[in-house]
Design a protein around this motif. Structure first.
Motif, short mmCIF file in Angstrom:
data_model
loop_
_atom_site.label_atom_id
_atom_site.label_comp_id
_atom_site.label_asym_id
_atom_site.label_seq_id
_atom_site.Cartn_x
_atom_site.Cartn_y
_atom_site.Cartn_z
N ALA A 86 9.76 7.74 -0.88
CA ALA A 86 10.33 6.40 -0.79
C ALA A 86 9.46 5.50 0.09
O ALA A 86 9.38 4.28 -0.14
N LEU A 87 8.80 6.08 1.09
CA LEU A 87 7.87 5.31 1.91
C LEU A 87 6.63 4.94 1.12
O LEU A 87 6.06 3.86 1.28
N LEU A 88 6.21 5.85 0.24
CA LEU A 88 4.99 5.62 -0.55
C LEU A 88 5.19 4.60 -1.66
O LEU A 88 4.29 3.81 -1.95
N GLU A 89 6.34 4.62 -2.31
CA GLU A 89 6.56 3.83 -3.52
C GLU A 89 6.21 2.35 -3.36
O GLU A 89 5.45 1.81 -4.19
N PRO A 90 6.70 1.65 -2.34
CA PRO A 90 6.35 0.23 -2.24
C PRO A 90 4.87 0.00 -1.95
O PRO A 90 4.33 -1.06 -2.28
N LEU A 91 4.21 1.00 -1.34
CA LEU A 91 2.77 0.88 -1.09
C LEU A 91 1.99 0.94 -2.40
O LEU A 91 1.04 0.18 -2.60
N MET A 92 2.40 1.83 -3.27
CA MET A 92 1.72 1.97 -4.56
C MET A 92 1.95 0.75 -5.44
O MET A 92 1.07 0.36 -6.22
N GLU A 93 3.12 0.16 -5.32
CA GLU A 93 3.47 -0.99 -6.16
C GLU A 93 3.14 -2.33 -5.49
O GLU A 93 3.34 -3.38 -6.10
N GLU A 94 2.65 -2.26 -4.24
CA GLU A 94 2.35 -3.47 -3.47
C GLU A 94 3.54 -4.43 -3.48
O GLU A 94 3.42 -5.61 -3.76
N THR A 95 4.71 -3.88 -3.17
CA THR A 95 5.94 -4.67 -3.16
C THR A 95 5.86 -5.78 -2.13
O THR A 95 5.52 -5.55 -0.97
N ALA A 96 6.17 -6.98 -2.57
CA ALA A 96 6.11 -8.15 -1.68
C ALA A 96 7.10 -7.98 -0.53
O ALA A 96 8.22 -7.52 -0.71
N GLY A 97 6.68 -8.36 0.64
CA GLY A 97 7.57 -8.33 1.80
C GLY A 97 7.61 -6.99 2.52
O GLY A 97 8.25 -6.87 3.57
N VAL A 98 6.95 -5.98 1.99
CA VAL A 98 6.95 -4.67 2.64
C VAL A 98 5.86 -4.61 3.70
O VAL A 98 4.72 -5.04 3.46
N ASP A 99 6.21 -4.12 4.88
CA ASP A 99 5.24 -3.96 5.97
C ASP A 99 4.44 -2.69 5.69
O ASP A 99 4.85 -1.58 6.05
N ALA A 100 3.28 -2.85 5.03
CA ALA A 100 2.49 -1.70 4.63
C ALA A 100 2.06 -0.85 5.83
O ALA A 100 2.05 0.38 5.75
N LYS A 101 1.72 -1.51 6.92
CA LYS A 101 1.26 -0.77 8.10
C LYS A 101 2.36 0.14 8.62
O LYS A 101 2.12 1.29 9.00
N ARG A 102 3.59 -0.37 8.62
CA ARG A 102 4.71 0.43 9.11
C ARG A 102 4.95 1.64 8.21
O ARG A 102 5.18 2.75 8.70
N GLN A 103 4.87 1.44 6.89
CA GLN A 103 5.07 2.54 5.96
C GLN A 103 3.98 3.60 6.14
O GLN A 103 4.25 4.80 6.16
N LEU A 104 2.73 3.13 6.24
CA LEU A 104 1.62 4.06 6.40
C LEU A 104 1.69 4.83 7.72
O LEU A 104 1.41 6.03 7.76
N ASN A 105 2.08 4.14 8.78
CA ASN A 105 2.20 4.80 10.08
C ASN A 105 3.25 5.90 10.04
O ASN A 105 3.08 6.96 10.65
N ALA A 106 4.33 5.63 9.32
CA ALA A 106 5.40 6.63 9.21
C ALA A 106 4.91 7.86 8.45
O ALA A 106 5.17 9.00 8.87
N GLY A 121 -3.94 4.41 -5.22
CA GLY A 121 -3.20 3.22 -4.82
C GLY A 121 -3.93 1.94 -5.18
O GLY A 121 -4.86 1.95 -6.00
N PRO A 122 -3.53 0.82 -4.61
CA PRO A 122 -4.20 -0.45 -4.88
C PRO A 122 -5.70 -0.35 -4.60
O PRO A 122 -6.13 0.38 -3.71
N GLU A 123 -6.48 -1.09 -5.38
CA GLU A 123 -7.94 -1.03 -5.24
C GLU A 123 -8.39 -1.27 -3.81
O GLU A 123 -9.31 -0.62 -3.31
N SER A 124 -7.72 -2.19 -3.14
CA SER A 124 -8.12 -2.55 -1.78
C SER A 124 -7.90 -1.42 -0.78
O SER A 124 -8.49 -1.42 0.31
N ALA A 125 -7.06 -0.46 -1.15
CA ALA A 125 -6.73 0.63 -0.22
C ALA A 125 -7.51 1.91 -0.51
O ALA A 125 -7.48 2.83 0.31
N ARG A 126 -8.20 1.96 -1.62
CA ARG A 126 -8.82 3.23 -2.02
C ARG A 126 -9.96 3.64 -1.09
O ARG A 126 -10.82 2.84 -0.75
N ASP A 127 -9.91 4.88 -0.70
CA ASP A 127 -10.87 5.43 0.25
C ASP A 127 -11.07 6.90 -0.11
O ASP A 127 -10.25 7.75 0.27
#
Length: 362
Positions: free
Chosen positions: A216-236, A259-265
């Motif tokens: 559930a923490l990952l899902e909004p990151l993969m979908e780049e859901t608007a309004g989601v604090d990505a840093k908080r999700q990733l830190n968790a 994940g999103p192109e900008s996040a790929r590493d």
């Protein structure tokens, strides 16, 4: 509100007889648990079910999700009454909560014989909702019901039972068939959580090793859901991975690789998939094998790739077993990583890959 929840929970445990297990602890490669599991696989291949169940049960208690899945299968296949099916469902649920997707589907399979059509009137609103989850889980599109049933089968501690979800399942079941428990289901709390409440619940679930929270923490990151604090999700997710929650590491590997192109590493993806595989997450091992095959995040190493696919197979990935069967079938020896093509197909079939079942009969 609290007394109602406690009463429902008491009825649920008393009637169904479920003593919840703690979240599965992560294991390491120097732990003998994998060797015990392999012993179970050998006994299972030889048709020695009781010996296999003993080995799988030991490995499950030691923290290996794949062993819980295999133990659940044997319990389900040999079940003769409702308690046996509940025991099988509980085994599957333990593995599902640790991130075994196959076990989530099997949770519904085990609950199927307890459906309203085949069971006596269930006692208690929670039991009623559980059977409704199992019924939905057995049908296409019921993946969430599979996971929710697995969570309910073991939830007794913080963050507590999700009564909002329980109510939704109960009311849907009531629309199909009136039950004496419909009034109780309607009285359960409804509504939705705020984004902060949702995050903190998922964070707590993930931190305690429950895959549903990590996913559930990952899902909004993969979908780049608007309004989601990505840093908080990733830190968790990172904090859970640091505490050796394997599915959290695997989810981070997925984020950095798909994940999103900008996040790929690729380097980060390689590292986190390795952590997930080291914690015996089957899908992480399979993905890590593919990364070795393609040279993602590191050099191409086909021998290591096959070894990782074989490891993912023994950890319960039907896709990995089917892939291993193909590799073995194309080799001169008819084996891959010491496993014969026929055995890999048998495992894939046993884990629910129906195409492998038909391939083995040709």
């Amino acid at each position: 509100m609290v007394p109602r929840m406690n009463f429902a929970l008491t009825c649920f445990i008393a009637i169904v007889g479920l003593a919840a297990k703690p979240a599965i602890a992560e294991a390491t490669y120097d732990n003998p648990v994998i060797e015990i599991h392999r012993g179970g696989l050998a006994y299972d291949a030889a048709g020695e079910r009781l010996a296999a169940l003993s080995m799988f049960g030991q490995a499950c208690d030691m923290g290996l999700p794949a062993a819980c899945t295999m133990a659940g299968q044997i319990e389900h296949e040999t079940a003769s009454n409702e308690k046996d099916h509940i025991r099988a469902a509980r085994m599957f649920a333990r593995a599902c909560r640790a991130g075994d997707d196959v076990a989530c589907k099997f949770t519904g399979m085990a609950l199927g014989p307890l459906s309203r059509a085949n069971s006596t009137e269930p006692d208690g609103v929670m039991t009623f909702a559980l059977l409704a989850m199992g019924e939905e889980c057995r049908h296409p599109g019921g993946e969430k019901a599979c996971v929710d049933a697995a969570q309910l089968l073991g939830e007794v501690e913080e963050p507590g039972i999700d009564l909002v979800a329980v109510k939704a399942y109960g009311l849907r079941a009531c629309k199909k068939e009136v039950s004496t428990h419909c009034r109780g289901a309607a009285m359960l709390p409804g509504g939705t959580r705020s984004s902060d409440e949702t995050f903190h619940r998922n964070d707590l679930l993930c931190a305690t090793g429950w895959a549903g929270g990590c996913d559930a923490l990952l899902e909004p990151l993969m979908e780049e859901t608007a309004g989601v604090d990505a840093k908080r999700q990733l830190n968790a997710l990172s904090a859970a991975c640091d505490e050796r929650v394997g599915i959290a590491c695997a989810d981070l590997g997925l984020y950095y690789s798909q994940g999103p192109e900008s996040a790929r590493d690729p380097g980060a993806a390689y590292r986190y998939m390795r952590y997930g595989c080291d914690a015996f997450v089957a899908k992480a091992c399979f993905a890590f094998g593919v990364m070795h095959k393609k040279g993602i995040g590191g050099r191409i190493d086909e021998k290591r790739a096959v070894s990782l696919v074989a490891h993912a197979c023994e950890l319960g990935s039907p896709k990995a077993c089917a892939t291993l069967a193909r590799i073995a079938g194309e080799s001169e020896t008819g084996t891959a990583a010491g496993i014969a093509a026929a055995e890999a197909l048998r495992r894939a079939c046993r884990l629910g890959d129906t195409s492998s079942c038909t391939s083995g009969k040709r």
